[in-house]
Write a protein that holds these residues in place. Structure first.
Motif, short mmCIF file in Angstrom:
data_model
loop_
_atom_site.label_atom_id
_atom_site.label_comp_id
_atom_site.label_asym_id
_atom_site.label_seq_id
_atom_site.Cartn_x
_atom_site.Cartn_y
_atom_site.Cartn_z
N ALA A 131 0.83 -1.21 0.00
CA ALA A 131 0.00 0.00 0.00
C ALA A 131 0.86 1.26 0.00
N LEU A 132 1.89 1.26 0.80
CA LEU A 132 2.77 2.42 0.86
C LEU A 132 3.60 2.56 -0.41
N ALA A 133 3.98 1.43 -1.02
CA ALA A 133 4.68 1.49 -2.30
C ALA A 133 3.80 2.15 -3.36
N SER A 134 2.51 1.81 -3.37
CA SER A 134 1.58 2.43 -4.33
C SER A 134 1.48 3.92 -4.07
N GLN A 135 1.43 4.29 -2.79
CA GLN A 135 1.34 5.70 -2.43
C GLN A 135 2.58 6.47 -2.88
N VAL A 172 -2.84 8.34 5.47
CA VAL A 172 -2.93 6.96 5.94
C VAL A 172 -3.02 6.05 4.71
N PRO A 173 -2.22 4.99 4.65
CA PRO A 173 -2.21 4.13 3.45
C PRO A 173 -3.56 3.46 3.21
N ASP A 174 -3.86 3.22 1.94
CA ASP A 174 -5.10 2.54 1.56
C ASP A 174 -4.93 1.04 1.71
N ILE A 175 -5.27 0.54 2.87
CA ILE A 175 -5.14 -0.89 3.16
C ILE A 175 -6.43 -1.40 3.78
#
Length: 642
Positions: A131-135, A172-175
């Motif tokens: 998720a953070l990689a996508s962000q 906040v990450p999308d998870i």
């Protein structure tokens, strides 16, 4: 297939699934569940857990744009429906077989397997990373972690939750974390968290009262709004959501994980919400197959069976497994010594501890899927004069390596590590192979390693380990041994001593080979030695190594072969070479064992044969390395290569 499974036969990818009308999904679930049951009955494998995730899997692939959206399955033994829906339906006949598909997610098997799993409690961490990689990359996609309630007992899951609800660079990450609450892991789950999650299940008054009150109060809007606000404040005291909301997740649930009409709209809503979301679904292990519903433990990982009849006991009693030998020894030693306490990280059945729990419930501890805690907890028990026995699979002890060094070995605490599934385990593949325990334990000061050759020695080895005042690991393989009769007493193996099991019949100078066997490969080594006319030593102990026996063998032989069911790199063969070198002995040594690679899934006997660790393979390796065409030992070549 199309006649029996008209919808499932059309699904070659989740894109095909998403073309179905929502009204067709219940029929698809029925077909998928039956196909799954019939398939596993032909190959063996994990059943109960997969029957319980049929609707959840369909809903996830229907709602999310996989593989662009990332699904990360925890443990991975509940992913057979996922495999069937992602292009591997027609390969299910090869499941867990050599050259076939894995029983767990594997990145090199499918783009839909976004993260390789098989051990527990890794999904939230991995999904958060995605998720953070996508962000960071500016990509819009959702990362979904599907984790079972048993896996939530591990600290790593909570470390990830603690990190997951925190903003990164202001966002906040999308998870989405999906908790698959089926009141089971493999053994029944234990601990405070399970009781917390089970609070709602103790009585369904909350849901019933809530819906009933809604119907009454809708006719009085002011009262309805008051009740809604009260519910928001009160629900945390009734439902298990507060803890997850405190981590920064928006908690939703619990909902019925077999109700597609509830699952799909809920997942659609959560898909479209930004930030950290948490969905609590309740499923039933073995759902749809009454025998598995009634006994999900027995049907957790069955072999081949007839679905119409269910599991049957074999007509003739099989030889006792090493696990059963351990279980009987544990009970016998506990009856003799009241200081013995036994610990398992959620593997009561797999480690052979069911009878011990019945007979000695006050001295039995299942700590949940928490290997690190298990080892340090045992250290605390040992500090107070008790004698802990930690029953743990070789592959799972890897997860507690720091605790073993820092909390046990440095303090030199007495403890028995009963390492089940050491060596080649077969169908579960690389994640479960007990390949590394000799290498990673041998370098730890104060820690000893015993490798018994058969059932009788296993019982004696456990007794010898228990009598020591320092940590000792006893490693034994999955399944049965050669059927050696066991004594009923608790006689220990002579500590640190091996034995000669076969002497060369014609000890001609220049042709004297000795095979040093560690563990159950003693028996194929003996078979090979008959054809080679070689000496065979049953070494038993990797550490302390029987240096007296080794030096005697070195004096009387021209070459040494070591055989072990563990990785060659840093293994028992390395210990032999180090010892000879320290003693100033120059002798050719051929080390046979598991190669420097991860071992695939497949039949254990076939895998050992492919790696040259059956009798024929041992003989072939010795001849290729040391023996010329005339049958003579080639000392020049051996010396240059040794």
């Amino acid at each position: 297939m199309s006649a029996k499974y008209p919808l499932l036969s059309r699904i070659d990818s989740p894109a095909d699934l998403r073309q179905l009308a929502r009204g067709d999904l219940k029929q698809l679930a029925t077909e998928l569940r039956d196909y799954l049951l019939q398939s596993v009955a032909q190959t063996g494998g994990h059943l109960s857990s997969n029957l319980g995730t049929v609707e959840l899997t369909i809903a996830l692939h229907y709602v999310f744009d996989t593989p662009r959206d990332r699904l990360v399955w925890d443990v991975g033994h509940q992913t057979y429906p996922h495999k069937i829906l992602t292009g591997r339906r027609d390969r299910m006949a090869t499941l867990r077989q050599l050259g076939g598909i894995s029983g767990f997610p594997r990145r090199d098997e499918s783009e839909y397997d976004t993260f390789g799993t098989a051990h527990s409690s890794t999904s939230i961490s991995a999904a958060l990373g995605m998720a953070l990689a996508s962000q960071i990359k500016g990509e819009s996609r959702k990362a979904v972690a599907i984790i079972g309630d048993g896996a939530m007992t591990a600290g790593m899951a909570f470390e990830a939750l603690n990190n997951g609800g925190m903003p990164h660079a202001g966002k906040v990450p999308d998870i989405l974390v999906v908790l698959n609450d089926n009141d089971m892991s493999i053994s029944p789950p234990v601990g405070a968290l399970n009781k917390y999650l089970a609070r709602l299940m103790s009585g369904k008054f909350y849901a019933a009262a809530r819906e009933g009150a809604k119907g009454l109060l809708k006719n009085a809007p002011p009262l309805f709004e008051l009740a809604r606000r009260f519910e928001e404040h009160a629900k945390g005291m009734v439902v298990p959501g507060t803890i997850f909301e405190e981590f920064g997740f928006n908690y939703v649930g619990p909902i019925d994980g077999h109700d597609l009409d509830a699952l799909i709209p809920t997942l659609e809503n959560l898909r479209d919400k930004p930030g950290a979301q948490f969905l609590h679904v309740v499923t039933k292990k073995g759902q749809g197959y009454k025998l598995a519903e009634a006994d999900p433990i027995a049907y957790h990982g069955p072999g081949k069976f007839n679905p119409a009849e269910g599991l049957k006991k074999p007509a003739t009693p099989p030889k006792p497994t090493f696990t059963q030998v351990f279980g009987q020894w544990l009970c016998d030693m506990a009856a003799k010594d009241s200081r013995l306490v036994a610990i398992t990280p959620a593997m009561r059945e797999g480690s052979g501890m069911v009878e011990f729990e019945k007979r000695f419930p006050g001295r039995y501890f299942d700590v949940g899927i928490a290997e690190q805690h298990a080892v340090t907890f045992a250290a605390g028990l040992a500090c107070e004069g008790l004698k802990p026995v930690v029953a743990i699979y070789s592959t799972f002890l890897q997860r507690a390596y720091d605790q073993l060094i820092h909390d046990v070995a440095i303090q030199n605490l007495p403890m028995v590590l009963a390492l089940d599934r050491a060596g080649v385990v077969g169908a579960d593949g690389a994640t479960h192979m007990g390949a590394f325990d000799i290498a990673y334990l041998r370098c730890i000061p104060h820690c000893s390693i015993v490798a018994p050759a058969d059932e009788a020695e296993c019982r004696q080895a456990l007794t010898a380990a228990y009598e020591q005042d320092h940590p000792v690991a006893v490693r034994y393989p999955r399944g049965a041994g050669v059927g050696t009769a066991m004594a009923g007493d608790l006689q220990p193996l002579p500590w640190g001593r091996g034995e000669i099991r076969r002497e060369i019949k014609k000890p001609l100078p220049g042709q004297r080979v000795a095979i040093l066997a560690f563990g159950t490969l003693l028996y194929p080594a003996l078979e090979a030695a008959e054809r080679l006319d070689a000496t065979v030593a049953n070494m038993r102990f990797v550490k302390p190594l029987d240096t007296e026996l080794l030096q005697d063998i070195a004096r009387r032989h021209d070459a040494i072969v070591t055989v072990e069911e563990g990785c060659v790199t840093g293994g028992a063969g390395s210990a032999v070479m180090e010892t000879l070198q320290a003693a100033g002995v120059t002798l050719p040594v051929l080390a046979l064992g598991l190669p420097d690679e991860f071992i695939e899934h497949g039949d254990p006997a076939k895998l050992l044969s492919l790696m040259g660790l059956d009798a024929a393979g041992i003989e072939r390796s010795v001849r290729e390395r040391f023996v010329d065409r005339a049958g003579r030992l080639e000392l020049v070549r051996a010396a240059s290569n040794g």
